[in-house]
Design a protein around this motif. Structure first.
Motif, PDB file in Angstrom:
ATOM      1  N   ALA A  91       0.789  -1.246   0.000  1.00 30.02           N
ATOM      2  CA  ALA A  91       0.000   0.000   0.000  1.00 30.02           C
ATOM      3  C   ALA A  91       0.815   1.288   0.000  1.00 30.02           C
TER       4      ALA A  91
ATOM      5  N   ILE B 194      -4.452   2.954   2.033  1.00 26.10           N
ATOM      6  CA  ILE B 194      -5.641   2.164   2.396  1.00 26.10           C
ATOM      7  C   ILE B 194      -6.892   3.045   2.290  1.00 26.10           C
TER       8      ILE B 194
ATOM      9  N   LEU C 153      -1.235   4.099   5.375  1.00 30.07           N
ATOM     10  CA  LEU C 153      -2.612   4.370   5.816  1.00 30.07           C
ATOM     11  C   LEU C 153      -3.332   5.253   4.793  1.00 30.07           C
TER      12      LEU C 153
ATOM     13  N   LYS D 243     -10.176   2.645  -0.268  1.00 33.49           N
ATOM     14  CA  LYS D 243     -11.577   2.645   0.191  1.00 33.49           C
ATOM     15  C   LYS D 243     -12.372   3.714  -0.563  1.00 33.49           C
TER      16      LYS D 243
ATOM     17  N   HIS E 279     -12.797  -3.278   7.146  1.00 28.46           N
ATOM     18  CA  HIS E 279     -11.843  -4.140   6.463  1.00 28.46           C
ATOM     19  C   HIS E 279     -11.791  -5.502   7.153  1.00 28.46           C
TER      20      HIS E 279
ATOM     21  N   ALA F 199      -9.292  -2.398  12.139  1.00 27.80           N
ATOM     22  CA  ALA F 199      -9.644  -2.780  10.770  1.00 27.80           C
ATOM     23  C   ALA F 199     -11.151  -3.006  10.641  1.00 27.80           C
TER      24      ALA F 199
ATOM     25  N   VAL G 210     -11.035  -3.533   0.909  1.00 29.72           N
ATOM     26  CA  VAL G 210      -9.670  -3.788   1.396  1.00 29.72           C
ATOM     27  C   VAL G 210      -9.687  -4.908   2.431  1.00 29.72           C
TER      28      VAL G 210
ATOM     29  N   VAL H 247      -4.092  -5.839   1.501  1.00 31.38           N
ATOM     30  CA  VAL H 247      -3.004  -4.972   1.949  1.00 31.38           C
ATOM     31  C   VAL H 247      -2.312  -5.627   3.143  1.00 31.38           C
TER      32      VAL H 247
ATOM     33  N   LEU I   3      -7.042  -6.727   5.091  1.00 33.91           N
ATOM     34  CA  LEU I   3      -5.692  -6.603   5.649  1.00 33.91           C
ATOM     35  C   LEU I   3      -5.123  -7.974   5.957  1.00 33.91           C
TER      36      LEU I   3
ATOM     37  N   LEU J 212      -0.348  -5.391   6.385  1.00 29.61           N
ATOM     38  CA  LEU J 212      -0.085  -4.410   7.446  1.00 29.61           C
ATOM     39  C   LEU J 212       0.021  -5.168   8.760  1.00 29.61           C
TER      40      LEU J 212
ATOM     41  N   GLN K 279     -13.082   0.005  10.339  1.00 32.64           N
ATOM     42  CA  GLN K 279     -12.991   0.625   9.006  1.00 32.64           C
ATOM     43  C   GLN K 279     -13.643  -0.248   7.925  1.00 32.64           C
TER      44      GLN K 279
END
Ligand code: SAM
Ligand code: SF4
Length: 361
Positions: free
Chosen positions: A131, A177, A174, A181, A214, A209, A187, A151, A189, A153, A212
């Motif tokens: 990313a 990411i 970040l 979005k 994810h 995550a 996404v 991604v 992780l 992370l 968000q």
């Protein structure tokens, strides 16, 4: 969608991507699906487009990593030709990986060209990325037809990120990411679980995550390629992680499958999904549906095996179609039943000298 213009740097690829063009000239027996000797249909290709990377994750590669001379790496045109060959043999899911795929120059042109095969044999075009360059490319990837991106992370702690990846670029990641979005990409992780490094922080990473929207997948570190550290020191069995998470949250097994090796749970409290990839504690090879091709066109039918078929030689031969067909058939014969990783002995050599950045994650 990016349009290839006349005079494009790779006109042949543009031609190949034109609907209706007869690809049989280059591509062999399109009717023969890929099925290995264990009767596993092969429908998923992970295609590495470079072995280079802008990070140096300590479990993945040494700081002084030696990269391949560029002339050994397939051109974008060759990568496209190869990918189409697989699609013609029944591959429906294509993941572009590396090294870091987004550091390769003009890589979005390859995505745009491959995106034209979505609905023409290909069901999903996706990528795995660190990313760092995602903010720059997210819109182009979405336009090309990418819908989901993995991604990697491992930590949200900037200092720890800088130490682990040897580059202080967490804010950039970040941003990448967030840009993905915003571009409408889903996404997921991926985090490698590392004893004494991100072990304590994993619940926080998962909660962030899920907040968000994810999904997250945890991965056990694998003994692939020499690095400065002894991976045994940081190997964290996911059985242990699951026990810790079970005490904190309500985990319910989920039958969700993306055709990959992950096993999933839903977490009631975060409202998100968590995957476990457990090459060490729970072998997942029985349902393997995938092949991996390096940036130099070496096909490895197993991430954990030394078996290999040289597709670059086939592609650059007098009879690319015939030789590619033979090479893919050979891959079906040599694909092993399972890998034999172990990670229990200090000082032992890695199971394979090949780094994950070479075979593609
Ligand atoms: N550079 C991109 C990235 O990091 O997402 C793509 C390539 S990287 C090799 C793909 C994945 O492999 C990453 O999620 C990374 O964490 C994982 N990985 C690398 N070395 C590993 C190892 N020795 N064991 C387990 N996972 C590894
Ligand atoms: Fe680069 Fe990915 Fe390896 Fe990290 S895991 S060094 S980002 S290839």
């Amino acid at each position: 969608m990016l349009q290839a213009s006349p005079g494009n740097i790779w006109p042949r690829m543009t031609e190949l991507a034109t609907p209706g063009r007869n690809r049989d000239v280059l591509m062999p027996d399109r009717t023969k699906p890929l099925v290995d000797t264990f009767q596993r249909p092969i429908t998923y290709l992970r295609l590495s487009v470079t072995d280079r990377c802008d990070l140096r994750c300590s479990y993945c590669m040494p700081e002084q990593m030696e990269f391949l001379p560029r002339r050994e790496v397939l051109t974008l045109e060759e990568l496209h030709e190869l990918a189409c060959g697989f699609i013609d043999r029944g591959v429906t899911k294509l993941r572009i990986t590396g090294g870091e795929p987004l550091v390769r120059r003009d890589i979005v042109d390859l995505f745009a060209a491959l995106g034209r095969r979505i609905g023409e044999g290909l069901q999903e075009l996706t990528l795995t990325t660190n990313a760092t360059q995602l903010a720059k490319h997210a819109d182009a990837l979405a336009k090309a037809g990418v819908r989901r991106v993995n991604v990697s992370l491992d930590t949200l702690d900037r200092a720890k990120f800088a130490e682990l990846t040897r580059r202080d670029v967490l804010p950039q990641v970040l941003d990448g990411i967030a840009a993905a979005k915003n571009a409408g990409l889903q996404v997921k992780l991926n985090a490698v679980a590392l004893k004494g490094i991100n072990e304590r922080e994993l619940p926080e990473l998962i909660a962030w995550a899920h907040g968000q929207q994810h999904d997250v997948t945890l991965i056990e570190v694998m003994p692939l390629g020499e690095v400065e550290e002894d991976r045994v020191d940081h190997y964290l069995p996911l059985t242990q992680v699951r026990e810790v998470l079970d005490q904190r949250w309500t985990l319910t097994d989920n039958v969700h499958s993306t055709g990959g090796p992950a096993r999933y749970v839903d977490i009631a409290e975060t409202g998100g999904r968590l995957g476990f990839i457990t090459p060490l504690t729970n072998n997942f090879c029985a349902g393997c549906n995938r092949l991996r091709v390096t940036a130099t066109g070496q096909l490895y039918p197993c991430l954990g095996g030394g078996e290999r078929v040289d597709l670059r030689a086939a592609l650059r031969s007098e009879d690319p179609a015939g030789n590619l067909e033979s090479a893919l058939n050979e891959a079906m014969v040599i694909k092993p039943e399972k890998h034999h990783f172990r990670i229990d002995q200090r000082g032992a050599d890695p199971a394979l000298s090949r780094h994950m950045s070479m075979t593609g994650g």
